[in-house]
Design a protein around this motif. Structure first.
Motif, PDB file in Angstrom:
ATOM      1  N   LYS A   1       0.779  -1.129  -0.080  1.00 56.11           N
ATOM      2  CA  LYS A   1      -0.013  -0.083   0.210  1.00 56.11           C
ATOM      3  C   LYS A   1       0.981   1.251  -0.025  1.00 56.11           C
ATOM      4  O   LYS A   1       0.671   2.223  -0.717  1.00 56.11           O
ATOM      5  CB  LYS A   1      -0.999  -0.084   1.162  1.00 56.11           C
ATOM      6  CG  LYS A   1      -1.871   1.232   1.341  1.00 56.11           C
ATOM      7  CD  LYS A   1      -2.635   1.052   2.579  1.00 56.11           C
ATOM      8  CE  LYS A   1      -3.625   2.403   2.721  1.00 56.11           C
ATOM      9  NZ  LYS A   1      -4.369   2.324   3.871  1.00 56.11           N
ATOM     10  N   TYR A   2       1.964   1.165   0.862  1.00 53.04           N
ATOM     11  CA  TYR A   2       2.819   2.195   1.059  1.00 53.04           C
ATOM     12  C   TYR A   2       3.779   2.678  -0.421  1.00 53.04           C
ATOM     13  O   TYR A   2       3.953   3.575  -0.697  1.00 53.04           O
ATOM     14  CB  TYR A   2       3.614   2.131   2.248  1.00 53.04           C
ATOM     15  CG  TYR A   2       3.044   2.185   3.338  1.00 53.04           C
ATOM     16  CD1 TYR A   2       2.496   3.533   3.871  1.00 53.04           C
ATOM     17  CD2 TYR A   2       2.878   1.189   4.175  1.00 53.04           C
ATOM     18  CE1 TYR A   2       1.765   3.604   5.090  1.00 53.04           C
ATOM     19  CE2 TYR A   2       2.336   1.152   5.393  1.00 53.04           C
ATOM     20  CZ  TYR A   2       1.713   2.320   6.020  1.00 53.04           C
ATOM     21  OH  TYR A   2       1.063   2.480   7.188  1.00 53.04           O
TER      22      TYR A   2
ATOM     23  N   SER B   1       2.497   1.701  -3.564  1.00 50.70           N
ATOM     24  CA  SER B   1       1.505   2.185  -4.358  1.00 50.70           C
ATOM     25  C   SER B   1       1.685   3.808  -3.991  1.00 50.70           C
ATOM     26  O   SER B   1       1.621   4.460  -5.140  1.00 50.70           O
ATOM     27  CB  SER B   1       0.348   1.734  -4.381  1.00 50.70           C
ATOM     28  OG  SER B   1      -0.525   2.316  -5.067  1.00 50.70           O
ATOM     29  N   PHE B   2       1.576   4.323  -3.036  1.00 48.88           N
ATOM     30  CA  PHE B   2       1.329   5.799  -2.640  1.00 48.88           C
ATOM     31  C   PHE B   2       2.478   6.412  -3.117  1.00 48.88           C
ATOM     32  O   PHE B   2       2.282   7.490  -3.562  1.00 48.88           O
ATOM     33  CB  PHE B   2       0.754   5.891  -1.097  1.00 48.88           C
ATOM     34  CG  PHE B   2       0.806   7.337  -0.764  1.00 48.88           C
ATOM     35  CD1 PHE B   2      -0.350   7.886  -0.702  1.00 48.88           C
ATOM     36  CD2 PHE B   2       2.013   7.762  -0.119  1.00 48.88           C
ATOM     37  CE1 PHE B   2      -0.170   9.362  -0.261  1.00 48.88           C
ATOM     38  CE2 PHE B   2       2.060   9.156   0.342  1.00 48.88           C
ATOM     39  CZ  PHE B   2       0.846   9.979   0.231  1.00 48.88           C
TER      40      PHE B   2
ATOM     41  N   TYR C   1       2.418   6.770  -7.122  1.00 46.13           N
ATOM     42  CA  TYR C   1       1.455   7.992  -7.337  1.00 46.13           C
ATOM     43  C   TYR C   1       2.215   9.142  -6.960  1.00 46.13           C
ATOM     44  O   TYR C   1       1.982  10.324  -7.661  1.00 46.13           O
ATOM     45  CB  TYR C   1       0.155   7.637  -6.745  1.00 46.13           C
ATOM     46  CG  TYR C   1      -0.633   6.802  -7.616  1.00 46.13           C
ATOM     47  CD1 TYR C   1      -0.825   6.969  -8.975  1.00 46.13           C
ATOM     48  CD2 TYR C   1      -0.949   5.418  -7.082  1.00 46.13           C
ATOM     49  CE1 TYR C   1      -1.747   5.652  -9.858  1.00 46.13           C
ATOM     50  CE2 TYR C   1      -1.753   4.486  -7.741  1.00 46.13           C
ATOM     51  CZ  TYR C   1      -1.954   4.440  -9.049  1.00 46.13           C
ATOM     52  OH  TYR C   1      -2.767   3.584  -9.910  1.00 46.13           O
TER      53      TYR C   1
ATOM     54  N   SER D   1      -2.660  12.534  -3.902  1.00 41.84           N
ATOM     55  CA  SER D   1      -2.080  10.979  -3.776  1.00 41.84           C
ATOM     56  C   SER D   1      -2.906  10.039  -3.058  1.00 41.84           C
ATOM     57  O   SER D   1      -2.914   8.968  -2.892  1.00 41.84           O
ATOM     58  CB  SER D   1      -0.683  10.781  -3.294  1.00 41.84           C
ATOM     59  OG  SER D   1       0.113  11.339  -4.221  1.00 41.84           O
TER      60      SER D   1
ATOM     61  N   PRO E   1      -9.087   8.240  -5.092  1.00 43.59           N
ATOM     62  CA  PRO E   1      -9.146   6.876  -5.661  1.00 43.59           C
ATOM     63  C   PRO E   1      -8.224   6.596  -6.711  1.00 43.59           C
ATOM     64  O   PRO E   1      -7.594   7.342  -7.324  1.00 43.59           O
ATOM     65  CB  PRO E   1     -10.672   6.989  -6.027  1.00 43.59           C
ATOM     66  CG  PRO E   1     -11.336   8.072  -5.121  1.00 43.59           C
ATOM     67  CD  PRO E   1     -10.136   9.110  -4.915  1.00 43.59           C
ATOM     68  N   SER E   2      -7.756   5.169  -6.907  1.00 44.50           N
ATOM     69  CA  SER E   2      -6.923   4.800  -7.775  1.00 44.50           C
ATOM     70  C   SER E   2      -7.258   5.217  -9.344  1.00 44.50           C
ATOM     71  O   SER E   2      -6.403   5.964 -10.127  1.00 44.50           O
ATOM     72  CB  SER E   2      -6.584   3.485  -7.707  1.00 44.50           C
ATOM     73  OG  SER E   2      -6.293   2.918  -6.657  1.00 44.50           O
ATOM     74  N   LYS E   3      -8.693   5.210  -9.764  1.00 41.39           N
ATOM     75  CA  LYS E   3      -8.768   5.814 -11.077  1.00 41.39           C
ATOM     76  C   LYS E   3      -8.571   7.167 -11.240  1.00 41.39           C
ATOM     77  O   LYS E   3      -7.950   7.492 -12.372  1.00 41.39           O
ATOM     78  CB  LYS E   3     -10.368   5.419 -11.407  1.00 41.39           C
ATOM     79  CG  LYS E   3     -10.676   4.028 -11.128  1.00 41.39           C
ATOM     80  CD  LYS E   3     -12.407   4.004 -11.597  1.00 41.39           C
ATOM     81  CE  LYS E   3     -12.762   2.653 -11.753  1.00 41.39           C
ATOM     82  NZ  LYS E   3     -14.304   2.275 -12.091  1.00 41.39           N
TER      83      LYS E   3
ATOM     84  N   LYS F   1      -6.030   8.946  -9.749  1.00 41.57           N
ATOM     85  CA  LYS F   1      -4.731   8.911  -9.487  1.00 41.57           C
ATOM     86  C   LYS F   1      -4.115   8.611 -10.938  1.00 41.57           C
ATOM     87  O   LYS F   1      -3.162   9.038 -11.321  1.00 41.57           O
ATOM     88  CB  LYS F   1      -4.070   8.086  -8.461  1.00 41.57           C
ATOM     89  CG  LYS F   1      -4.412   8.734  -7.079  1.00 41.57           C
ATOM     90  CD  LYS F   1      -3.599   8.106  -6.006  1.00 41.57           C
ATOM     91  CE  LYS F   1      -4.324   6.561  -5.786  1.00 41.57           C
ATOM     92  NZ  LYS F   1      -3.638   6.196  -4.379  1.00 41.57           N
ATOM     93  N   ASN F   2      -4.671   7.541 -11.466  1.00 38.05           N
ATOM     94  CA  ASN F   2      -4.119   6.764 -12.945  1.00 38.05           C
ATOM     95  C   ASN F   2      -4.414   8.183 -13.990  1.00 38.05           C
ATOM     96  O   ASN F   2      -3.476   8.440 -14.722  1.00 38.05           O
ATOM     97  CB  ASN F   2      -5.078   5.894 -13.271  1.00 38.05           C
ATOM     98  CG  ASN F   2      -4.751   4.688 -12.680  1.00 38.05           C
ATOM     99  OD1 ASN F   2      -3.667   4.350 -12.054  1.00 38.05           O
ATOM    100  ND2 ASN F   2      -5.649   3.681 -12.612  1.00 38.05           N
TER     101      ASN F   2
ATOM    102  N   SER G   1      -1.760  10.712 -13.101  1.00 37.33           N
ATOM    103  CA  SER G   1      -0.421  10.319 -13.535  1.00 37.33           C
ATOM    104  C   SER G   1      -0.077  10.286 -14.933  1.00 37.33           C
ATOM    105  O   SER G   1       1.019  10.779 -15.235  1.00 37.33           O
ATOM    106  CB  SER G   1      -0.217   8.810 -13.230  1.00 37.33           C
ATOM    107  OG  SER G   1      -0.476   8.664 -11.702  1.00 37.33           O
TER     108      SER G   1
END
Length: 582
Positions: free
Chosen positions: A2-3, A5-6, A9, A64, A67-69, A71-72, A75
């Motif tokens: 998890k860290y 991934s953070f 991003y 960061s 949500p992942s979507k 952040k994608n 990015s």
């Protein structure tokens, strides 16, 4: 995981935010320009660090957490921002391409072969930060911002085109004084300290003709490694923010915006220097760089009859201070012996364009020549390179070309007229000509050498009969406790035996440090610093006349493995180096 991934991003989003921040503050800048700034991160001014933290680090951290979507998407946008702002595609393409521009078009000046004019006209060049010529034309601005300059019946050139690679201060200085641009080798960080001392700039030519050259800058000379340029090109006196602060420790009135001292103080120092040099009848040149109109940190000088802060008023204030300085010059009995050049170092960056109510199709840096020895200007499309020979000819020299520059007093086409906008691409590409100069330089590799400053840190004691002891060096850092690069060079008319007395301080070193001392590559002794002694230590070394080669001495300190230092592994800082001529 998890860290991890953070962190991934965060880094990507941080790069994107940093690109937007850079573009907002400085416009689109080159990769090389960014790298040289990162290479001297220790010298970045506090206000920039704070600004960066507020507008880059903090937003990146918050984004960061989304949500992942989202952040994608951020990015992808971040990568696009980096590619766009730093023009990465062009940069990568140019890394493997060589241009023959310098072989074909660079005019190298040999100071030994110049025919100097009989009259030694003194030269003052004022670089006014981001000043544009169209500010004095009410066709483009709501009100004339530089009314004094507009009224000047002085020589000025139209037809300017700013090359994208010459849009920051250091590039403007090199182009307008030397006719070339810095050429960094990203595989060798030492190249960021190298400004081709084998090539002649205006200061080199004037020094060969007996001039004393001054370089005054409102901001930090270490920024963008400007100090290396001045010390490699025959400026005898260089002063920037550190020197002004040292000379005025209790005078808070000298400070302006967050970049440096206020322009009114700078002009007063120029006046004092002019008077001093006139009194001793010494030909001189002064190159000075202002800072009041820099970026969004623009400053209203208290000496101006304006008190409302705005960029427009800052420009008006700059015009007012120029009026005070120029009129002072005109009222001096020696005014006719001076050629004054007022120029903008580069066009105003991005967000400043809102000054124009009707943006000109072709913006130009301000350029005004007072007391030019030539008045027969020609019509040209020109770039900053062309200012170098133009200034020399305005001073009375016959110099139709200097480096990549072509005099605007001559009919010979400029390189922009020859190549058009392709000229910038050719400049950014590799050059075997410059590579050979860098490889063949008489200075040896910079790594593992201690570099000694000369300004205010070295005392010379010499007998009256020794008329000339001329030190020259590539000055890096004044601060005690910092390590210097490169080497110290001396030139003497009559080599004598010299006793060198070193006084230095060891700070937080965990072990003794031993440096070999070389003179022209020959070992003459060793200096060992006791790490247990916190404070000054003194050492003596002797140099004999045979240690000189052709009256030149190259003094080096090697085995300096504390080049990259930290708090607990810091090196040696020299507080005084004294040369006693026997």
């Amino acid at each position: 995981m998890k860290y991890l991934s953070f962190t991934f991003y965060f880094i990507l989003i941080c790069l994107g935010c940093a690109s937007i921040w850079v573009y907002t503050c400085f416009g689109d800048i080159s990769v090389q320009q960014m790298i040289i700034n990162l290479a001297q991160i220790n010298d970045v001014m506090p206000h920039i660090v704070i600004n960066f933290a507020l507008w880059v680090i903090l937003p990146s951290f918050i984004l960061s957490l989304l949500p992942s979507k989202i952040k994608n998407i951020l990015s992808v946008l971040s990568v696009a921002a980096v590619v766009y702002v730093f023009n990465l595609i062009s940069f990568i393409t140019n890394q493997n391409v060589y241009s023959s521009l310098f072989e074909d078009d660079f005019v190298r000046i040999d100071t030994q072969k110049i025919k100097f004019p009989l009259k030694k006209q003194n030269l003052i060049v004022i670089y006014v930060e981001s000043l544009e010529k169209q500010y004095r034309n009410d066709k483009y601005v709501n009100e004339i911002l530089t009314p004094y300059l507009q009224k000047q019946k002085a020589l000025s050139f139209d037809g300017f085109y700013q090359l994208p690679s010459i849009k920051y201060t250091l590039a403007g200085l090199l182009a307008s004084q030397c006719g070339f641009k810095e050429n960094y080798n990203l595989d060798n960080m030492d190249s960021f300290y190298f400004f081709f001392p084998q090539l002649s700039c205006i200061s080199d030519i004037l020094a060969a003709n007996g001039y004393k050259n001054f370089f005054y800058k409102s901001s930090d000379l270490k920024f963008a490694n400007t100090i290396f340029f001045t010390q490699q090109h025959n400026f005898h006196v260089t002063k920037g923010l550190d020197a002004w602060k040292k000379e005025n420790p209790n005078n808070s009135l000298i400070f302006g915006n967050s970049w440096g001292i206020r322009d009114s103080f700078l002009y007063e120092q120029i006046k004092k220097t002019i008077v001093k040099m006139q009194q001793i009848n010494q030909p001189f040149s002064i190159f000075a760089v202002t800072v009041n109109t820099h970026g969004e940190e623009n400053y209203i000088d208290p000496n101006c009859p304006i008190n409302k802060f705005s960029l427009q008023n800052s420009i008006k204030c700059a015009d007012f201070l120029l009026q005070d300085f120029i009129e002072w010059c005109k009222n001096q009995p020696f005014y006719n012996n001076m050629t004054l050049v007022i120029i903008g170092d580069h066009l105003a960056h991005g967000q400043k364009n809102h000054i124009y109510i009707n943006a000109p199709k072709q913006r130009s840096i301000e350029n005004i020549f007072l007391n030019s020895q030539r008045q027969d200007k020609k019509k040209h499309q020109w770039t900053t390179f062309d200012l170098a020979p133009t200034i020399m000819e305005a001073l009375g020299y016959n110099m139709p070309s200097l480096g990549l520059g072509r005099s605007l007093f001559n009919t010979k086409q400029t390189l922009f007229e020859k190549y058009g906008s392709k000229l910038d691409t050719m400049i950014e590409q590799n050059s075997r000509f410059l590579d050979n100069l860098r490889q063949n330089v008489t200075l040896q590799k910079l790594k593992n050498k201690l570099y000694l400053p000369i300004n205010d840190n070295i005392l010379f004691q010499k007998p009256d009969e020794l008329k000339s002891l001329i030190p020259y060096s590539d000055l890096a850092d004044f601060s005690l406790g910092r390590l210097w690069l490169r080497q110290l060079n001396l030139k003497m008319d009559h080599p004598q035996n010299i006793n060198l007395v070193f006084e230095a301080a060891t700070l937080y070193s965990l072990m003794d440090r031993t440096f070999l001392v070389l003179a022209n590559g020959k070992k003459i002794g060793e200096i060992t610093f006791n790490h247990k002694i916190i404070g000054n230590q003194s050492f003596d070394l002797n140099l004999n006349q045979e240690d000189f080669q052709n009256n030149l001495l190259s003094l080096e300190f090697v085995n300096n493995d504390s080049h990259h230092w930290s708090l607990m592994r810091q090196g040696i800082g020299f507080s005084k180096i004294q040369f006693i001529i026997k």
